[in-house]
Motif scaffolding. Structure first.
Motif: not given
Length: 508
Positions: A45, A47-50, A184
């Motif tokens: 993950r 910066c909060d992007r999977e 995050s």
């Protein structure tokens, strides 16, 4: 005592929460775990992007479950595995607080169902656990579901706005599904932030006052010969087969579901000297299950680009019979020549696979129903048959009675009423009432109660008869609640550990 350590049995969410609390307070802790490894999958993950996130419950497909004798429903399931992280490896990470009424509703039915604690007792521990694990979810409290402390805010999907309006007309609430989120940015072999036990173990292992003994299958408590106190635990080294002993000033059982109960039953001798006295017969009694049913519907909605989920609460307490209700995790998936997003969930729950055509939209109502505890529902030891460790085989006696099935049928009617009021056209696709144990939410067999005639544990999870033995998994629950029990079990474990910290000097 020959050893001033606290001995904790089980590395699942409750055992590691208790260990974390005690270690940070300066206590020496030895944690015994029958497993020695955990399933590894890369989780990325940024910066909060999977980037890559494996499904949390895949482990269910790759473990061997324990043998037991079935005295009730022949399809009953008991999920247990020799794994670091314990049942946390089976947890989807749903985080729900119990409401204040969840601790008092039982009193309307019988004094046997009185919890010895209240919401106010657990609220500070809910806060601490949520801060520790990191929660993403909603910020609004509703009358049947207090809000969590969330680190990342989540809203009800816009596609569900008409369902949310319909829920309000039916004395329910549609809210975001709170879940363990973590940090995050993640680069880890631990497949899911919901593996709280494994993540906490990684931190605990860096502490000089913590020791992990893996491959240690705990068999029973060993009591002092001269006073009502545990001296420690016996365990089998799974590698050598040797019978070992670990001394401690206190023992915390967190072996999960029926594991702690199995240990206590193995510890019973009936005389209170060489073993645990179970003269009241309460250990193993009042088994209850968070019953599970899956109601799947095809609906007339536009295709989705991604799967969606929300939580449909129970009805208002004034609108339902005490201790009989349902709540739902709602999963929505649409196909674009790809498998349905919840297909693995269905497979892991033992449900038939789905196959939708391109452009279809399906809703899965994962219905969780309460079950009124009954003394007749129980676990016990087989008189002759043995398990793989040469110990008495566990017997499970439970089934869903007519009232239980009616509770789940009420849930189906509620799901369909929600879609009808929202104006959605739907058709049933798969209706499945699953056997006991499917939700992995058994509880109640070492229940809390102020009265020793009705419970094994006091308000701080210590045994009435052996005050330096604590039980902190869901087997301590006095009644069954429709909400996922894991957060509440972790809060109870932290509270029990705090009590042990404050009162360690007075333990026998």
């Amino acid at each position: 005592m020959s050893d001033d350590r606290v001995v904790i049995v089980g590395s699942g969410p409750t055992g590691t929460i208790a260990a974390w609390t005690l270690v940070r307070a300066g206590f020496k802790v030895t944690l015994l775990e029958s497993g020695c490894s955990f399933p590894k999958h890369l989780h990325v993950r940024l910066c909060d992007r999977e980037i890559y996130c494996p499904y949390a419950l895949e482990i269910r497909d790759r473990v061997t479950y324990p043998h037991f004798e079935n005295l009730g429903d022949p399809l009953t399931r008991w999920f247990k595995a020799h794994l670091l992280g314990g049942l946390g490896s089976f947890w989807g990470g749903v985080v729900l607080r119990f409401a204040a009424e969840d601790f008092t509703q039982g009193e309307l039915v019988s004094q046997r169902f009185c919890w010895p604690i209240r919401y106010e007792d657990l609220e500070p521990y809910y806060n601490r656990v949520e801060q520790l694990i990191g929660v993403r979810g909603g910020t609004r409290s509703v009358p049947v579901l207090p809000a969590c402390q969330v680190s990342r805010v989540l809203d009800v999907p816009q596609e569900f706005s008409d369902l949310a309006a319909a829920a309000a007309k039916l004395d329910r609430w549609l809210v975001p599904t709170n879940h363990v989120y973590g940090n995050s940015t993640i680069l880890s072999q631990i497949p899911s932030p919901a593996n709280v036990g494994i993540r906490l173990l990684a931190r605990l292992r860096r502490c000089k006052n913590f020791r992990l003994i893996s491959n240690a299958h705990v068999t029973r408590l060993q009591l002092h010969q001269t006073k009502a106190a545990a001296a420690g635990v016996e365990y089998i080294d799974r590698q050598s087969g040797e019978l070992c002993f670990q001394a401690g000033k206190a023992v915390v059982l967190a072996a999960g579901q029926l594991g702690s109960t199995h240990i206590l039953l193995n510890s019973c001798s009936g005389n209170g000297v060489s073993g645990v006295d179970n003269a009241s017969g309460l250990i193993g009694r009042y088994l209850h299950d968070n019953m599970y049913a899956a109601y799947t519907y095809d609906v007339d909605r536009p295709p989705l680009k991604q799967s969606l989920m929300s939580y449909l609460t129970r009805p208002d307490y004034a609108k339902a019979e005490p201790l009989r209700t349902t709540g739902f995790q709602i999963y929505a998936g649409a196909l674009d020549k790809k498998p349905l997003a919840n297909a693995k969930l269905r497979g892991n729950l033992g449900l038939a696979p789905q196959s939708l055509q391109e452009g279809e939209f399906s809703l899965l109502f994962a219905c969780f129903g309460t079950q009124v505890p009954q003394e007749s529902r129980h676990v016990s030891l087989h008189p002759t048959a043995k398990d793989e460790y040469g110990l008495p085989l566990l017997r499970i006696g439970t089934c869903q009675d007519r009232q239980d099935l009616e509770t789940l049928a009420d849930g189906r009617r509620a799901a369909e009423a929600l879609m009808e009021v929202a104006g959605w056209q739907f058709r049933p696709k798969n209706i499945a009432i699953e056997p006991p144990g499917t939700s992995v939410h058994f509880g109640g067999t070492i229940r809390m109660h102020d009265n020793p005639n009705f419970g094994v544990l006091n308000a701080f999870n210590a045994m009435h008869d052996i005050p330096n033995v604590f039980v902190v998994d869901a087997s301590c629950f006095t009644t069954c609640v429709e909400k996922n029990p894991t957060l509440t079990a972790m809060a109870i474990a932290m509270r029990a550990a705090d009590f042990l910290i404050r009162n360690s000097a007075s333990l026998p």
